[in-house]
Design an enzyme around this catalytic site. Structure first.
Site, PDB file in Angstrom:
ATOM      1  N   ARG A  57      -6.282   2.452  -5.389  1.00  0.00           N
ATOM      2  CA  ARG A  57      -5.666   3.717  -4.982  1.00  0.00           C
ATOM      3  C   ARG A  57      -4.673   3.494  -3.851  1.00  0.00           C
ATOM      4  O   ARG A  57      -3.591   4.077  -3.834  1.00  0.00           O
ATOM      5  CB  ARG A  57      -6.722   4.748  -4.555  1.00  0.00           C
ATOM      6  CG  ARG A  57      -6.108   6.142  -4.313  1.00  0.00           C
ATOM      7  CD  ARG A  57      -7.134   7.166  -3.855  1.00  0.00           C
ATOM      8  NE  ARG A  57      -6.585   8.522  -3.880  1.00  0.00           N
ATOM      9  CZ  ARG A  57      -5.903   9.082  -2.891  1.00  0.00           C
ATOM     10  NH1 ARG A  57      -5.644   8.396  -1.784  1.00  0.00           N
ATOM     11  NH2 ARG A  57      -5.436  10.313  -2.992  1.00  0.00           N
ATOM     12  N   CYS A  58      -5.037   2.660  -2.896  1.00  0.00           N
ATOM     13  CA  CYS A  58      -4.148   2.383  -1.772  1.00  0.00           C
ATOM     14  C   CYS A  58      -2.809   1.795  -2.234  1.00  0.00           C
ATOM     15  O   CYS A  58      -1.777   2.024  -1.611  1.00  0.00           O
ATOM     16  CB  CYS A  58      -4.794   1.394  -0.800  1.00  0.00           C
ATOM     17  SG  CYS A  58      -6.251   2.006   0.061  1.00  0.00           S
ATOM     18  N   MET A  59      -2.843   1.019  -3.325  1.00  0.00           N
ATOM     19  CA  MET A  59      -1.657   0.293  -3.770  1.00  0.00           C
ATOM     20  C   MET A  59      -0.775   1.108  -4.714  1.00  0.00           C
ATOM     21  O   MET A  59       0.178   0.568  -5.279  1.00  0.00           O
ATOM     22  CB  MET A  59      -2.067  -1.005  -4.469  1.00  0.00           C
ATOM     23  CG  MET A  59      -2.722  -2.017  -3.554  1.00  0.00           C
ATOM     24  SD  MET A  59      -2.932  -3.611  -4.344  1.00  0.00           S
ATOM     25  CE  MET A  59      -4.001  -3.177  -5.716  1.00  0.00           C
TER      26      MET A  59
ATOM     27  N   GLY B   6      -7.471  -0.925  -1.736  1.00  0.00           N
ATOM     28  CA  GLY B   6      -7.788  -1.104  -3.144  1.00  0.00           C
ATOM     29  C   GLY B   6      -6.744  -0.504  -4.065  1.00  0.00           C
ATOM     30  O   GLY B   6      -5.621  -0.200  -3.648  1.00  0.00           O
TER      31      GLY B   6
ATOM     32  N   PHE C 147       0.856  -1.180   0.000  1.00  0.00           N
ATOM     33  CA  PHE C 147       0.000   0.000   0.000  1.00  0.00           C
ATOM     34  C   PHE C 147       0.902   1.244   0.000  1.00  0.00           C
ATOM     35  O   PHE C 147       1.090   1.912   1.022  1.00  0.00           O
ATOM     36  CB  PHE C 147      -0.945  -0.015   1.201  1.00  0.00           C
ATOM     37  CG  PHE C 147      -1.839  -1.229   1.220  1.00  0.00           C
ATOM     38  CD1 PHE C 147      -2.669  -1.502   0.141  1.00  0.00           C
ATOM     39  CD2 PHE C 147      -1.833  -2.106   2.291  1.00  0.00           C
ATOM     40  CE1 PHE C 147      -3.493  -2.628   0.139  1.00  0.00           C
ATOM     41  CE2 PHE C 147      -2.648  -3.228   2.293  1.00  0.00           C
ATOM     42  CZ  PHE C 147      -3.476  -3.490   1.218  1.00  0.00           C
TER      43      PHE C 147
END
Length: 413
Positions: A401-403, A399, A161
């Site tokens: 965006r986090c990654m 998700g 993340f």
């Protein structure tokens, strides 16, 4: 090597993505155990082989759409080519990893000295088990009293993340102070990359917030709505005081940001960051989890030289659509509710980050395959979706965006 061009340029959430930073999940995932999940902020244990296949599919989507993909682990290894910098990095990492016993520290240093730079970075990310150390011995009181713990250095499974340890804002970054000790070591990699990697070291990257400040702020709470307006979550992971400090710094810069919308979201695991409940997918369209709309409070923060702290803070007294219309200069705003707001589907898909999308261009996003109800709604609203597999990566509770950490987006016209 000199910095000939600006390497960081992010003035929106939706401008065409040109360069992004990822971390391909590594052996740190296989150092997760049921007993360590709470400590390491996981609810389940992903299967590494499949998680890597899913992550590679994510990277392939990005590359096939013209995005340069950089990897955290590779940049970190390249940043410590100088022996003196490498030694400093290792000592910094060990100190923040709470390796206190002198005997154990020496054994760990001896163990790490055998690796080349890439092997060193991969080893530190994966964690060091006590069984990795030859002749592991308890030679001090500190070592004796912690000898039953299976790790000399904890694994770092949250590294995939990449959104959280730092955030690109404009031409600079917030080098974040993470809420938990478990994740705060992640910011060491970014510190050395931006100070010493050939791609960045001569660019004089501005630091809007630094990791040595005591209040926490995390990248999942930092959204760039346009070149004038930022949104930041007051959340389980980000302190209101940190937002004020950041605001004072960014408003004093020449970046052009004029307003911060501080979203006070519920402080619970399912809503750990603002981007788990709210992301921008087009100029006037946003995903949102319906459960935050009722209790959501938004404060607008602007520069005010007459006030004691240099800031004007106003509690917004209208609904979110009107707040966004006013501050973004839009005629209308569409909130696309996770799974359409259905109490069962929305709760399930929110748990799997149905509201956490990564825009690669206006109206074009990457989404998890498992959130099929929300994905259909996005398409019904005219959003182009790129679907990635998500059975194992989603177990880490983050998700697309986090990654991903965008480093360069084209400016919006």
């Amino acid at each position: 090597m000199t910095c000939k061009n600006r390497e960081l340029n992010v003035y929106s959430e939706i401008g065409k993505l040109k360069t992004v930073l990822l971390h391909r999940p590594g052996k740190e995932i296989e150092n997760l155990t049921p007993n360590l999940m709470e400590r390491l902020l996981f609810d389940d244990i992903p299967y590494l082989k499949v998680a890597r296949q899913e992550h590679d599919a994510f990277a392939d989507i990005l590359r096939s759409n013209g995005v340069e993909v950089l990897y955290l682990e590779k940049l970190a290894a390249e940043a410590i080519e100088n022996h003196k910098i490498r030694d400093e990095f290792v000592m910094n990492f060990i100190e923040e990893g709470n390796v206190r016993g002198n005997g154990l520290k020496k054994q760990l240093l001896d163990h790490l000295s055998q690796f080349n730079n890439q092997e060193l970075i991969d080893t530190l990310m994966a964690g060091v088990r006590t069984t990795d150390i030859k002749n592991y011995a308890t030679v001090s009181l500190t070592d004796i009293t912690t000898s039953d713990y299976p790790f000399v250095l904890d694994p770092m499974p949250n590294l995939y993340f990449t959104r959280d340890p730092f955030a690109t804002i404009g031409s600079g970054i917030t080098l974040n102070h993470m809420r938990t000790e478990t994740r705060n070591r992640e910011t060491i990699f970014a510190k050395y990359i931006f100070e010493y990697h050939p791609r960045f070291q001569n660019c004089k990257v501005p630091i809007w917030y630094n990791r040595n400040q005591e209040l926490s702020i995390e990248g999942g709470d930092e959204l760039i709505l346009n070149d004038k307006v930022l949104a930041i979550g007051i959340s389980q992971r980000t302190d209101a005081g940190a937002i004020e400090r950041f605001a004072s710094t960014i408003f004093a810069s020449n970046e052009g940001f004029e307003t911060i919308l501080a979203f006070d979201i519920p402080k619970k695991r399912a809503f750990m960051h603002l981007d788990t409940v709210f992301t921008m997918v087009d100029y006037d369209k946003f995903t949102i989890h319906p459960e935050i709309e009722g209790p959501l409070t938004v404060f607008s923060i602007t520069k005010d030289s007459a006030s004691e702290n240099g800031l004007k803070i106003v509690k917004e007294e209208t609904v979110l659509e009107e707040i966004l219309k006013t501050h973004l200069g839009l005629d209308s705003v569409t909130l696309i509710r996770c799974a359409g707001g259905d109490p069962i589907d929305a709760a399930r898909e929110q748990w799997n980050d149905g509201s956490n999308t990564l825009a690669i261009a206006p109206g074009e996003v990457i989404v998890y395959s498992r959130n099929h109800v929300t994905n259909n709604l996005l398409q019904e609203h005219g959003i182009k979706i790129h679907v990635m597999p998500s059975s194992e990566l989603s177990r880490g509770r983050g998700g697309p965006r986090c990654m991903s950490m965008p480093l360069f987006r084209e400016n919006l016209k």
